[in-house]
Design an enzyme around this catalytic site. Sequence first.
Site, PDB file in Angstrom:
ATOM      1  N   PRO A  88       0.819  -1.219   0.000  1.00 33.24           N
ATOM      2  CA  PRO A  88       0.000   0.000   0.000  1.00 33.24           C
ATOM      3  C   PRO A  88       0.853   1.270   0.000  1.00 33.24           C
ATOM      4  O   PRO A  88       0.345   2.361  -0.221  1.00 33.24           O
ATOM      5  CB  PRO A  88      -0.814  -0.094   1.302  1.00 33.24           C
ATOM      6  CG  PRO A  88      -0.550  -1.438   1.872  1.00 33.24           C
ATOM      7  CD  PRO A  88       0.648  -2.020   1.209  1.00 33.24           C
ATOM      8  N   GLU A 115       2.123  -8.080   8.474  1.00 33.56           N
ATOM      9  CA  GLU A 115       2.139  -6.624   8.700  1.00 33.56           C
ATOM     10  C   GLU A 115       3.085  -5.878   7.769  1.00 33.56           C
ATOM     11  O   GLU A 115       3.208  -4.675   7.846  1.00 33.56           O
ATOM     12  CB  GLU A 115       2.495  -6.322  10.164  1.00 33.56           C
ATOM     13  CG  GLU A 115       1.346  -6.539  11.139  1.00 33.56           C
ATOM     14  CD  GLU A 115       0.083  -5.764  10.752  1.00 33.56           C
ATOM     15  OE1 GLU A 115       0.164  -4.542  10.542  1.00 33.56           O
ATOM     16  OE2 GLU A 115      -0.992  -6.396  10.661  1.00 33.56           O
ATOM     17  N   ARG A 152      -3.798  -7.597 -20.990  1.00 40.13           N
ATOM     18  CA  ARG A 152      -4.697  -7.197 -22.077  1.00 40.13           C
ATOM     19  C   ARG A 152      -4.079  -6.147 -23.000  1.00 40.13           C
ATOM     20  O   ARG A 152      -4.596  -5.885 -24.076  1.00 40.13           O
ATOM     21  CB  ARG A 152      -6.058  -6.745 -21.542  1.00 40.13           C
ATOM     22  CG  ARG A 152      -6.045  -5.515 -20.704  1.00 40.13           C
ATOM     23  CD  ARG A 152      -7.395  -5.306 -20.053  1.00 40.13           C
ATOM     24  NE  ARG A 152      -8.409  -4.893 -21.009  1.00 40.13           N
ATOM     25  CZ  ARG A 152      -8.490  -3.675 -21.528  1.00 40.13           C
ATOM     26  NH1 ARG A 152      -7.605  -2.760 -21.211  1.00 40.13           N
ATOM     27  NH2 ARG A 152      -9.460  -3.364 -22.373  1.00 40.13           N
ATOM     28  N   ASP A 167      -9.833   2.680 -24.630  1.00 37.35           N
ATOM     29  CA  ASP A 167     -10.227   2.547 -23.231  1.00 37.35           C
ATOM     30  C   ASP A 167     -10.164   3.841 -22.457  1.00 37.35           C
ATOM     31  O   ASP A 167      -9.369   4.707 -22.758  1.00 37.35           O
ATOM     32  CB  ASP A 167      -9.250   1.609 -22.512  1.00 37.35           C
ATOM     33  CG  ASP A 167      -9.596   0.177 -22.753  1.00 37.35           C
ATOM     34  OD1 ASP A 167     -10.723  -0.068 -23.190  1.00 37.35           O
ATOM     35  OD2 ASP A 167      -8.733  -0.669 -22.495  1.00 37.35           O
TER      36      ASP A 167
HETATM   37  N1  ADE Z   1      -0.961  -5.190  -0.235  1.00 36.13           N
HETATM   38  C1  ADE Z   1      -1.883  -4.866   0.694  1.00 36.13           C
HETATM   39  N2  ADE Z   1      -2.628  -3.838   0.320  1.00 36.13           N
HETATM   40  C2  ADE Z   1      -2.172  -3.467  -0.934  1.00 36.13           C
HETATM   41  C3  ADE Z   1      -2.544  -2.473  -1.848  1.00 36.13           C
HETATM   42  N3  ADE Z   1      -3.519  -1.596  -1.609  1.00 36.13           N
HETATM   43  N4  ADE Z   1      -1.868  -2.400  -3.016  1.00 36.13           N
HETATM   44  C4  ADE Z   1      -0.857  -3.264  -3.275  1.00 36.13           C
HETATM   45  N5  ADE Z   1      -0.463  -4.222  -2.435  1.00 36.13           N
HETATM   46  C5  ADE Z   1      -1.113  -4.337  -1.270  1.00 36.13           C
END
Ligand code: ADE
Length: 247
Positions: A88, A115, A152, A167
């Site tokens: 994230p 984590e 794709r 697209d």
């Molecule tokens: N792993 C956990 N959450 C994630 C996300 N939002 N994007 C990429 N990998 C992740």
Amino acid sequence: MKIDILTLIPGMFKNVFDESILGAAVKNDILSIETHSFREFGDGRHKTVDDTAFGGGPGMILKPGPLVEAIRDLRRQGNPGPVIGLTPQGVPFTQSVVRQLAGFSRIILVCGRYEGFDERIRPEFDLEMSIGDYVLTGGEFPAMIVIDAVARMLPGAVGCRESVEHDSFFTGPLDHPQFTRPPVWEGASVPEILTRGHHRMIEDWRRGKSLVRTAIRRPDVFSRLDLTTADGAIFQECLNTAPGVEV
Ligand code: ADE
């Protein structure tokens, strides 16, 4: 294109790429996908890959040794392309990133769990990528999304190249509304202009809808568009003829 996936749960990828467009791409050798469990490189009899955090805190952290060994093992096979950590905290995954990734002959996707990664793993990544501002239980679903979007774009994967190039986000604005048969369904009619076969008028109508839809739904995308004077007129015309309709 070859895509290697490093994961603790290779079973999650079973059958995911067997069907439809991706399945055909695999069958036609446009795409090849291989999963690798980095538990193989785990420590000791239990093949441990995680441990508690120094300094305390909830949850387990992926140890540097096993994952980095697994990445280096793949790199040693040659021509590895970018090694991408899914987290994230990565750069946002957008269509422009998709296009760049589709230019490589091989990429390696690394799925985290628990984590997070020990910070000393990070230098092993060429890029960290996030699929959105939310936290999932691991990088497996993000990896599937990355593979779908990239595959794709590969020449031959989607039958009609034009459909990929038109697209949303490829050229800029969101897609215009689309209709198919029947011409009237539950009292709702297909816009008459689409049934008249006047290609120039249809093109302008679609461009107008596309621009108005983008302005309303995604002002951030709209503000980055490089619009022509003709676009301005088409946009205005679209607003005048169908104010507030089906955006
Ligand atoms: N792993 C956990 N959450 C994630 C996300 N939002 N994007 C990429 N990998 C992740």
